[in-house]
Design an enzyme around this catalytic site. Sequence first.
Site, PDB file in Angstrom:
ATOM      1  CG  HIS A  43      -1.597  -1.119   1.339  1.00 18.92           C
ATOM      2  ND1 HIS A  43      -1.420  -2.462   1.758  1.00 18.92           N
ATOM      3  CD2 HIS A  43      -3.091  -1.397   1.119  1.00 18.92           C
ATOM      4  CE1 HIS A  43      -2.328  -3.411   1.598  1.00 18.92           C
ATOM      5  NE2 HIS A  43      -3.410  -2.504   1.230  1.00 18.92           N
ATOM      6  CG  HIS A 274      -6.072   1.546  -0.853  1.00 15.75           C
ATOM      7  ND1 HIS A 274      -6.313   1.714   0.666  1.00 15.75           N
ATOM      8  CD2 HIS A 274      -6.092   0.106  -0.682  1.00 15.75           C
ATOM      9  CE1 HIS A 274      -6.228   0.785   1.487  1.00 15.75           C
ATOM     10  NE2 HIS A 274      -6.176  -0.367   0.579  1.00 15.75           N
ATOM     11  CD  GLU A 423     -21.202  -5.266  24.425  1.00 15.92           C
ATOM     12  OE1 GLU A 423     -21.230  -4.519  23.515  1.00 15.92           O
ATOM     13  OE2 GLU A 423     -22.207  -5.457  25.127  1.00 15.92           O
ATOM     14  CG  HIS A 485     -29.354 -12.613  26.404  1.00 13.08           C
ATOM     15  ND1 HIS A 485     -29.942 -12.211  25.451  1.00 13.08           N
ATOM     16  CD2 HIS A 485     -28.872 -11.628  27.240  1.00 13.08           C
ATOM     17  CE1 HIS A 485     -30.145 -10.887  25.540  1.00 13.08           C
ATOM     18  NE2 HIS A 485     -29.374 -10.551  26.466  1.00 13.08           N
TER      19      HIS A 485
HETATM   20  C1  LIG Z   1     -11.875  -4.415   9.584  1.00 15.79           C
HETATM   21  C2  LIG Z   1     -11.084  -4.252   8.093  1.00 15.79           C
HETATM   22  N1  LIG Z   1     -11.981  -4.343   7.229  1.00 15.79           N
HETATM   23  C3  LIG Z   1     -11.790  -4.276   5.825  1.00 15.79           C
HETATM   24  C4  LIG Z   1     -10.177  -4.121   5.820  1.00 15.79           C
HETATM   25  C5  LIG Z   1      -9.630  -3.941   4.130  1.00 15.79           C
HETATM   26  N2  LIG Z   1      -9.212  -2.493   4.034  1.00 15.79           N
HETATM   27  C6  LIG Z   1      -8.100  -2.365   4.150  1.00 15.79           C
HETATM   28  S1  LIG Z   1      -7.718  -0.653   3.914  1.00 15.79           S
HETATM   29  C7  LIG Z   1      -9.266  -0.301   3.752  1.00 15.79           C
HETATM   30  C8  LIG Z   1      -9.717   1.144   3.123  1.00 15.79           C
HETATM   31  C9  LIG Z   1      -9.256   1.927   4.202  1.00 15.79           C
HETATM   32  O1  LIG Z   1      -9.424   2.973   3.793  1.00 15.79           O
HETATM   33  P1  LIG Z   1      -8.631   4.315   4.428  1.00 15.79           P
HETATM   34  O2  LIG Z   1      -8.548   4.109   5.871  1.00 15.79           O
HETATM   35  O3  LIG Z   1      -9.145   5.560   4.039  1.00 15.79           O
HETATM   36  O4  LIG Z   1      -7.027   4.254   3.781  1.00 15.79           O
HETATM   37  P2  LIG Z   1      -6.381   4.726   2.572  1.00 15.79           P
HETATM   38  O5  LIG Z   1      -7.243   4.299   1.550  1.00 15.79           O
HETATM   39  O6  LIG Z   1      -6.928   6.194   2.849  1.00 15.79           O
HETATM   40  O7  LIG Z   1      -4.846   4.682   2.718  1.00 15.79           O
HETATM   41  C10 LIG Z   1     -10.050  -1.772   3.625  1.00 15.79           C
HETATM   42  C11 LIG Z   1     -11.401  -1.609   3.454  1.00 15.79           C
HETATM   43  C12 LIG Z   1      -9.390  -4.100   6.908  1.00 15.79           C
HETATM   44  N3  LIG Z   1      -8.032  -4.031   6.769  1.00 15.79           N
HETATM   45  N4  LIG Z   1      -9.889  -4.163   7.971  1.00 15.79           N
END
Ligand SMILES: Cc1ncc(C[n+]2csc(CCOP(=O)(O)OP(=O)(O)O)c2C)c(N)n1
Length: 683
Positions: A43, A274, A423, A485
Amino acid sequence: MNTSTAAKGLAAPGKIDLARHKEMANALRALSMDAVEKAKSGHPGLPMGAADVATVLFTRFLRFDPQAPKWPDRDRFVLSAGHGSMLLYSLLYLLGYEDMTLAEIENFRQLGSRTPGHPEYGHAAGIETTTGPLGQGFANAVGMAIAERHLNARFGDDVVNHRTYVLVGDGCLMEGISEEALTLAGHLKLNRLIVLFDDNGISIDGPVTLADSTNQLARFAASGWSISRIDGHDPDAISAALETAQASDRPSLIACRTVIGFGAPHKQGTACVHGAPLGAEEVAAARAELGWKYEPFDVPTHIRDAWRLAGLRGCKERKAWEARLDAVGNGTKGEFERAIAGDLPHALEDNLLDYRKSLCENPPALATRAASQNVLDVINPLVAETVGGSADLTGSNNTRTKDMGVLTAEDYGGRYIHYGVREHAMAAVMNGLALHGGVIPYGGTFLVFTDYCRPAIRLSALMGLRVIYVMTHDSIGLGEDGPTHQPVEHLASLRAMPGLIVMRPCDALETAECWQAAIEQRSKPTVLALSRQKLAPVRSRFSKVNYARRGAYELESGNPDGHSQVVIFATGSEVQVALAAHRTLTDEGIATRVVAVPSMELFAAQPDDYRKLVLGEEPVRVAIEAGVRMGWDPFIGTDGIFIGMSGFGASAPAPALFEYFGITPEAAVEAVTARLAGHGEED
Ligand SMILES: Cc1ncc(C[n+]2csc(CCOP(=O)(O)OP(=O)(O)O)c2C)c(N)n1
Ligand SMILES: [Mg+2]
């Protein structure tokens, strides 16, 4: 608010040399894009976009010492947006952390490297937590900030006085856990927590506006945060915002407007930077755009020196802190060092032994959740490090002991956290507490709501943290609240998680043993599954041996002269069912062994010969547990008899439910005698 010199320390005054800043930030960008390029995955967008913010933070504000990365009073930095790992790796390398060599950077995402796809705790010094599942790091940071204030209250400004910084992305703030974490932080007025929001308006699918139109500043403000919005590529603005945040009496959110993939001329500002390599052409174009004339992984000496110099800023502060720690007196220093090391006070073992002896002298009939509170009454006065809590079920989880003050914004010295109905954040905050060190967190909710904690429990396990989950109402035995529950699949699903210890005690004595095993387990989390309903005492003979720690052990030995015909395994409240079935079978002349199984994981870790002995070779093998069968076949075989649940529970008083679902001694006896008759026929 505290304004001691230690806290102000490194907020470097003076003008920023913009040319120097640009070179330093570009070093982060170049290393990141080149490492992603070489790995052919990763990334680049976040590291390139957030490089200016990180440069200002790490060169002017963050207090740390690469020569002493575990310095307890260092500022914590959490990269909640873990996909931007190359930003952190580049920083650690340039700042001079020994673990983070250039070879590690070049080995990004490869097997055995210190530079996995997402930052992993323990892989390299300077990585404060494992991040990747978005939002978790933010909640970890809230836990770290709580730990800091709590230890400050316990040990004073001279010993504990630092800040927690966390970089979050759009994704972290869209995740539900962020709401739980930010509202708790606002409520507790954690003014040493500073969130840098990489506000680039882009996530994987494209512009954030595809899916979200939240006013994040208003959202944080509504929960008592200081807020600001700045140009995240303007070093002076970043610096000014950090200075303001440092002086705030509340936690701070700094929304830093950035361009994702900053410097990649054709791709920046779009989702395509990204999570994919830029490609050779765009990398070359970015070099030209940024004015970066150097080969991949080559950082010229003058820029590397500037970074190394920034890395040396903290050394003097760290030494001054060491001198202050020496000056607080041996008693306090010793207590602080013991707490940070995670060592338990010596007296605990003897006290727990005495307590277990007293339980044998006078065996009580108690719900194991109540028994758990009684054990905590022994542990908490002795172990000042425990920080308990519950997600709004204190009276049901029995997690608060008399000696525990409540941790509030007015008194961080309290040791009990009312997490509210949060939680998920509770579990992630406990990870942050454990990661910070100096405290031992435990927290409760209903076992069924481990589902709401699960992503954070998984990270406790992955990181190997001593976090103790006090999960009560552990089966249909909770009764009238009904199937929503009543956990059914939860024991099985938690047992499926590597590195997690699941314990389900059968009476007050075993509960004490389980607590002892959990708190002595330094590098693993434990889930204690505890009953709502009262359980008769099972054992009353005192032994120094902590049987629960063996995971499984014999309660009834069957035929003393030879082989038994039947063996029954059971956990928790069903141990009584097994014992009652044993009585009937024995009366009928059927030699039967009974084995209590408080923890499958601890049993699996026993030596082979012990396991063979406990498992035995009885032809008729039974397991009784008020949950699903999954996980029991290693004990009873695929043709074993399982007395338990095969679907969801129901709403009724507990005794009626055990009857209705056939989890009774009679059902067990009937199944065994039918099987024995069957065996007879076959023979
Ligand atoms: C809980 C979770 N869901 C989905 C992902 C997959 N994922 C990684 S980065 C991302 C998008 C994140 O967007 P942002 O925080 O704006 O990062 P940027 O593209 O700006 O680097 C996703 C959906 C993850 N790592 N964790
Ligand atoms: Mg984004």
